[in-house]
Design an enzyme around this catalytic site. Structure first.
Site, PDB file in Angstrom:
ATOM      1  N   ARG A 107      53.065 -31.647  18.746  1.00 17.58           N
ATOM      2  CA  ARG A 107      52.189 -30.552  18.669  1.00 17.58           C
ATOM      3  C   ARG A 107      51.320 -30.636  19.783  1.00 17.58           C
ATOM      4  O   ARG A 107      50.764 -31.682  20.053  1.00 17.58           O
ATOM      5  CB  ARG A 107      51.145 -30.749  17.540  1.00 17.58           C
ATOM      6  N   CYS A 266      47.975 -20.139   6.626  1.00 21.62           N
ATOM      7  CA  CYS A 266      48.683 -21.238   7.005  1.00 21.62           C
ATOM      8  C   CYS A 266      47.775 -22.457   6.711  1.00 21.62           C
ATOM      9  O   CYS A 266      48.170 -23.618   6.413  1.00 21.62           O
ATOM     10  CB  CYS A 266      49.147 -21.380   8.231  1.00 21.62           C
TER      11      CYS A 266
HETATM   12  N1   CP Z   1      48.954 -25.144   9.096  1.00 22.96           N
HETATM   13  C1   CP Z   1      49.053 -26.229   9.829  1.00 22.96           C
HETATM   14  O1   CP Z   1      49.915 -26.449  10.678  1.00 22.96           O
HETATM   15  O2   CP Z   1      47.951 -27.225   9.492  1.00 22.96           O
HETATM   16  P1   CP Z   1      47.557 -28.420  10.151  1.00 22.96           P
HETATM   17  O3   CP Z   1      46.876 -27.849  11.584  1.00 22.96           O
HETATM   18  O4   CP Z   1      46.774 -29.371   9.509  1.00 22.96           O
HETATM   19  O5   CP Z   1      48.519 -29.230  10.526  1.00 22.96           O
HETATM   20  N1  NVA Z   2      46.071 -20.310  14.848  1.00 18.67           N
HETATM   21  C1  NVA Z   2      45.684 -21.905  14.497  1.00 18.67           C
HETATM   22  C2  NVA Z   2      46.708 -22.475  13.626  1.00 18.67           C
HETATM   23  C3  NVA Z   2      46.557 -23.832  12.893  1.00 18.67           C
HETATM   24  C4  NVA Z   2      47.489 -24.465  12.178  1.00 18.67           C
HETATM   25  C5  NVA Z   2      45.596 -22.769  15.743  1.00 18.67           C
HETATM   26  O1  NVA Z   2      46.550 -22.567  16.612  1.00 18.67           O
HETATM   27  O2  NVA Z   2      44.495 -23.472  15.787  1.00 18.67           O
END
Ligand code: CP
Ligand code: NVA
Length: 308
Positions: A107, A266
């Site tokens: 991530r 989400c």
């Molecule tokens: N929806 C999602 O990706 O949540 P997190 O940021 O908690 O991983």
């Molecule tokens: N759009 C949000 C999604 C988090 C899961 C972000 O990138 O912070």
């Protein structure tokens, strides 16, 4: 090498295999007594690195649990604490990690980081969210829609709010799974043009309608997300809230969708900003099923990547 970098970069037949495998694994697991180990241990002896350059609850826990359920082991690494955060190149990091682990989930902020990791790793790389896309989330969302309502193909999906990274992966899914996607939000927060062009070229052009009440009419699924993403500058918060207020998903807006429409987010959510608690906890909402299905969908993604 089978990386899972984005929904639009993955063969639609493979995406379907993963969704169906995820549902089968969920059923098998739910039919076992709580605490019982899965019969299937396809990741036994494998090590998975989970790298986070941004905060996470769902992605971190669901990947970690998913690997363990399949008999593998994980190490969760914070980007800041790695040499990656102190000047070592992504390419060198990828080469080194590939000598130790069997799979890398990352991530990160810039998409370029993900792509460079994938280019230089000799093990599969999975996108756990970048500033531009969030494919694992939308795999879980497609799975969630289908377990409640059957095939998503041909359905009307309406996104209300910011044209962000999660929306981008919905646009990719529209093209790959064949559903109609409408975006309603302010022009200043439109999705990236390149994603709209991609969906249109696949035969599923995204409808843009600035009027949320009109946009949601006939919707089978209404989706929103936070108004301020992790990569957005804090200084933009007030301006974004002002621009997006009219696109809040509340009870009145949901009432204009089909009576059996689903609501998705989400998470994490800012209750009573992008969606009211009434909607999030109401009869249309499947937000916690989405969160659970991250686990099952990602188990299928990892198996596909490793061919196990
Ligand atoms: N929806 C999602 O990706 O949540 P997190 O940021 O908690 O991983
Ligand atoms: N759009 C949000 C999604 C988090 C899961 C972000 O990138 O912070």
């Amino acid at each position: 090498m089978k990386h899972f970098l984005d929904i639009h970069l993955t063969d639609p037949a493979d995406l379907r295999v993963m969704i169906d495998a995820a549902r089968a694994m969920k059923t098998a697991r739910n039919n076992r007594p709580r605490g019982a180990r899965d019969d299937d241990q396809p990741l036994a002896g494998r090590m998975v690195a989970l790298i986070f350059e941004k905060p996470s609850t769902r992605t971190r826990v669901s990947f970690d649990v998913g690997v363990r359920q399949m008999g593998g082991e994980t190490m969760v690494l914070s980007g800041k604490e790695m040499q990656l955060g102190h000047g070592e190149t992504i390419a060198d990091t990828a080469r080194v990690l590939s000598r130790y682990v069997d799979l890398i989930m990352i991530r990160t902020f810039e998409e370029a980081t993900l792509l460079e990791m994938a280019e230089h790793a000799t093990v599969p790389v999975i996108n756990g969210l970048t500033n531009r896309t969030h494919p694992c989330q939308i795999m879980a969302d497609v799975m969630t829609y289908e377990e409640h309502r059957g095939p998503i193909a041909g359905k009307k999906v309406v996104w209300s709010g910011d044209g962000n990274n999660v929306f981008a992966s919905f646009a990719h899914a529209a093209g790959q799974f064949g559903f109609d996607l409408t975006f309603t939000g302010p022009e200043t927060l439109d999705p990236e043009r390149v994603w709209l062009e991609w969906a249109a070229a696949k035969g599923y052009p995204v409808t843009i309608d600035r009027n949320p009440e009109r946009a949601v009419m006939g919707a089978d699924l209404v989706v929103t997300d936070t108004w301020v993403s992790m990569h957005d500058p804090e200084s933009a918060r007030e301006r974004r809230h002002n621009q997006l207020r009219a696109y809040q998903v509340n009870e009145a807006l949901m009432a204009r969708a089909k009576p059996d429409a689903l609501f998705m987010h989400c998470l994490p959510a800012h209750r009573n900003d992008e969606a009211t608690s009434g909607v999030m906890d109401g009869p249309h909402s499947v937000i916690f099923d989405e969160a659970e299905n991250r686990l099952h969908a990602q188990k299928a993604v990892m198996r596909w990547c490793l061919g196990v």
